[in-house]
Write a protein that holds these residues in place. Sequence first.
Motif, PDB file in Angstrom:
ATOM      1  N   ALA A 288      43.425  -6.272  53.982  1.00  0.00           N
ATOM      2  CA  ALA A 288      42.801  -5.024  54.451  1.00  0.00           C
ATOM      3  C   ALA A 288      41.551  -4.694  53.639  1.00  0.00           C
ATOM      4  O   ALA A 288      40.511  -4.337  54.196  1.00  0.00           O
ATOM      5  CB  ALA A 288      43.798  -3.882  54.369  1.00  0.00           C
ATOM      6  N   CYS A 289      41.650  -4.835  52.322  1.00  0.00           N
ATOM      7  CA  CYS A 289      40.513  -4.481  51.462  1.00  0.00           C
ATOM      8  C   CYS A 289      39.325  -5.406  51.708  1.00  0.00           C
ATOM      9  O   CYS A 289      38.170  -4.976  51.649  1.00  0.00           O
ATOM     10  CB  CYS A 289      40.928  -4.519  49.995  1.00  0.00           C
ATOM     11  N   LYS A 310      28.251   0.672  47.788  1.00  0.00           N
ATOM     12  CA  LYS A 310      28.410  -0.514  48.640  1.00  0.00           C
ATOM     13  C   LYS A 310      28.639  -1.771  47.794  1.00  0.00           C
ATOM     14  O   LYS A 310      29.458  -2.620  48.134  1.00  0.00           O
ATOM     15  CB  LYS A 310      27.176  -0.697  49.539  1.00  0.00           C
ATOM     16  N   GLN A 311      27.912  -1.868  46.672  1.00  0.00           N
ATOM     17  CA  GLN A 311      28.088  -3.021  45.783  1.00  0.00           C
ATOM     18  C   GLN A 311      29.503  -3.074  45.223  1.00  0.00           C
ATOM     19  O   GLN A 311      30.114  -4.139  45.126  1.00  0.00           O
ATOM     20  CB  GLN A 311      27.073  -2.972  44.632  1.00  0.00           C
ATOM     21  N   ALA A 312      30.031  -1.908  44.854  1.00  0.00           N
ATOM     22  CA  ALA A 312      31.391  -1.845  44.301  1.00  0.00           C
ATOM     23  C   ALA A 312      32.430  -2.204  45.358  1.00  0.00           C
ATOM     24  O   ALA A 312      33.408  -2.906  45.076  1.00  0.00           O
ATOM     25  CB  ALA A 312      31.655  -0.441  43.751  1.00  0.00           C
ATOM     26  N   VAL A 313      32.209  -1.753  46.586  1.00  0.00           N
ATOM     27  CA  VAL A 313      33.151  -2.001  47.682  1.00  0.00           C
ATOM     28  C   VAL A 313      33.248  -3.493  47.997  1.00  0.00           C
ATOM     29  O   VAL A 313      34.321  -4.010  48.305  1.00  0.00           O
ATOM     30  CB  VAL A 313      32.731  -1.184  48.939  1.00  0.00           C
ATOM     31  N   VAL A 314      32.130  -4.200  47.881  1.00  0.00           N
ATOM     32  CA  VAL A 314      32.120  -5.639  48.182  1.00  0.00           C
ATOM     33  C   VAL A 314      33.030  -6.414  47.219  1.00  0.00           C
ATOM     34  O   VAL A 314      33.477  -7.508  47.534  1.00  0.00           O
ATOM     35  CB  VAL A 314      30.656  -6.173  48.155  1.00  0.00           C
ATOM     36  N   GLN A 315      33.340  -5.818  46.076  1.00  0.00           N
ATOM     37  CA  GLN A 315      34.257  -6.460  45.108  1.00  0.00           C
ATOM     38  C   GLN A 315      35.699  -5.960  45.254  1.00  0.00           C
ATOM     39  O   GLN A 315      36.612  -6.480  44.612  1.00  0.00           O
ATOM     40  CB  GLN A 315      33.802  -6.153  43.660  1.00  0.00           C
ATOM     41  N   ALA A 316      35.925  -4.943  46.082  1.00  0.00           N
ATOM     42  CA  ALA A 316      37.229  -4.263  46.125  1.00  0.00           C
ATOM     43  C   ALA A 316      38.334  -5.145  46.688  1.00  0.00           C
ATOM     44  O   ALA A 316      38.172  -5.768  47.732  1.00  0.00           O
ATOM     45  CB  ALA A 316      37.108  -2.991  46.957  1.00  0.00           C
ATOM     46  N   TYR A 322      38.644   1.156  46.159  1.00  0.00           N
ATOM     47  CA  TYR A 322      37.868   1.920  47.152  1.00  0.00           C
ATOM     48  C   TYR A 322      37.719   3.376  46.718  1.00  0.00           C
ATOM     49  O   TYR A 322      36.627   3.945  46.808  1.00  0.00           O
ATOM     50  CB  TYR A 322      38.538   1.847  48.536  1.00  0.00           C
ATOM     51  N   THR A 323      38.811   3.974  46.251  1.00  0.00           N
ATOM     52  CA  THR A 323      38.711   5.385  45.850  1.00  0.00           C
ATOM     53  C   THR A 323      37.776   5.532  44.646  1.00  0.00           C
ATOM     54  O   THR A 323      37.000   6.476  44.563  1.00  0.00           O
ATOM     55  CB  THR A 323      40.102   5.983  45.532  1.00  0.00           C
ATOM     56  N   GLU A 324      37.842   4.554  43.721  1.00  0.00           N
ATOM     57  CA  GLU A 324      36.932   4.591  42.561  1.00  0.00           C
ATOM     58  C   GLU A 324      35.475   4.455  43.028  1.00  0.00           C
ATOM     59  O   GLU A 324      34.596   5.182  42.561  1.00  0.00           O
ATOM     60  CB  GLU A 324      37.244   3.433  41.599  1.00  0.00           C
ATOM     61  N   ALA A 325      35.247   3.520  43.938  1.00  0.00           N
ATOM     62  CA  ALA A 325      33.876   3.282  44.426  1.00  0.00           C
ATOM     63  C   ALA A 325      33.319   4.496  45.161  1.00  0.00           C
ATOM     64  O   ALA A 325      32.128   4.821  45.043  1.00  0.00           O
ATOM     65  CB  ALA A 325      33.867   2.071  45.338  1.00  0.00           C
ATOM     66  N   LEU A 326      34.177   5.160  45.921  1.00  0.00           N
ATOM     67  CA  LEU A 326      33.727   6.281  46.760  1.00  0.00           C
ATOM     68  C   LEU A 326      33.681   7.607  46.017  1.00  0.00           C
ATOM     69  O   LEU A 326      33.060   8.566  46.487  1.00  0.00           O
ATOM     70  CB  LEU A 326      34.659   6.423  47.981  1.00  0.00           C
TER      71      LEU A 326
END
Length: 332
Positions: A288-289, A310-316, A322-326
């Motif tokens: 899912a991630c 967006k850069q952080a999400v690509v590593q999630a 996701y919550t940390e990135a957002l």
Amino acid sequence: MNEQQLFHPVHIGNVKIEGNLFLAPLAGYTDIPFRTLCIEEGANFTFTEMVSAEGLSREGEKTLELMHRAPNEKQYAIQLFMSNTDSLKQALEQLMPFKPEVIDINCGCPVPKVTKTGAGSAMMKTPSLITEVVRTITNEVDIPVSVKFRTGWDAQSENFLAFAQAALDGGASALTLHARTRSQGYAPFADWTKLTELKHYCTSHAYQVPVFGSGDLFAAEDAKRMLLQTGVDGVMFARGAIGNPFIFSQAKAHLEGRPMKEITKAMRVQAILRHLDIMIETYGEKTACTLMRKHTCSYLKGVPNTSTVKQAVVQAVKREHYTEALSPLVDL
């Protein structure tokens, strides 16, 4: 058509659909989680990703998985693609237990790996094949058939009216036109005058089938323009719904003359996490991630100062990533 009647029910064969705002079939996008979200936001009718008739006839597990109905999906269509009718009857045997309200035939996909087999928009080269396909299905099962196609293979062979006639000859109950040729892909602009022509053709030949329009529907205002300009019976959002399931509730409001809700940054983040949670439920956290990365970038498109997110999400690889990135965007 006056503006009061722009949002209305439609019939595909004997199936009544409460409104005329549809989510198009999109390979790699319109899976159960995304369809669930779009229905929550007001999509009146949804389509699966395209399903290979040949894969179905072989009872391929991944192919069968594509046909499952979302929990909130009261009505849906399964979209099939094929290059001949050889395996169609066996495919229908596998499809029938899923009980879709409509079977849709893909004659519009421009992707080379599909067209080189003679499927997708390559079917437009042989209109007699769509007659045979639709007739085979309508003879075998009691489910209405719709056909989605383009204006032609290329600018030199725009045969959408003849192709529509071939589909109607087979017994098609609805037509959807993406107003571009196969060679145009997804650019430049869709030619909505072709939608007007198709609707006029059906009406003037006394066909009582709905015509739906697709192409360049990126905002609620586009849906209203298409309905007013072309006279089609409904609109099918494709790329315009990716990262923007709100387009359905906004379009309905706009068509009914009500103010559209403004989509805030907080609402976008909330939708991302809701989408991710349904993804996790469906595929498990790790898959899912990974799958959610492309959706997240679409949700944040045009939102200022989100490049680091967006850069952080690509590593999630976990929900908490996701919550940390957002979290810089909104209090979570």
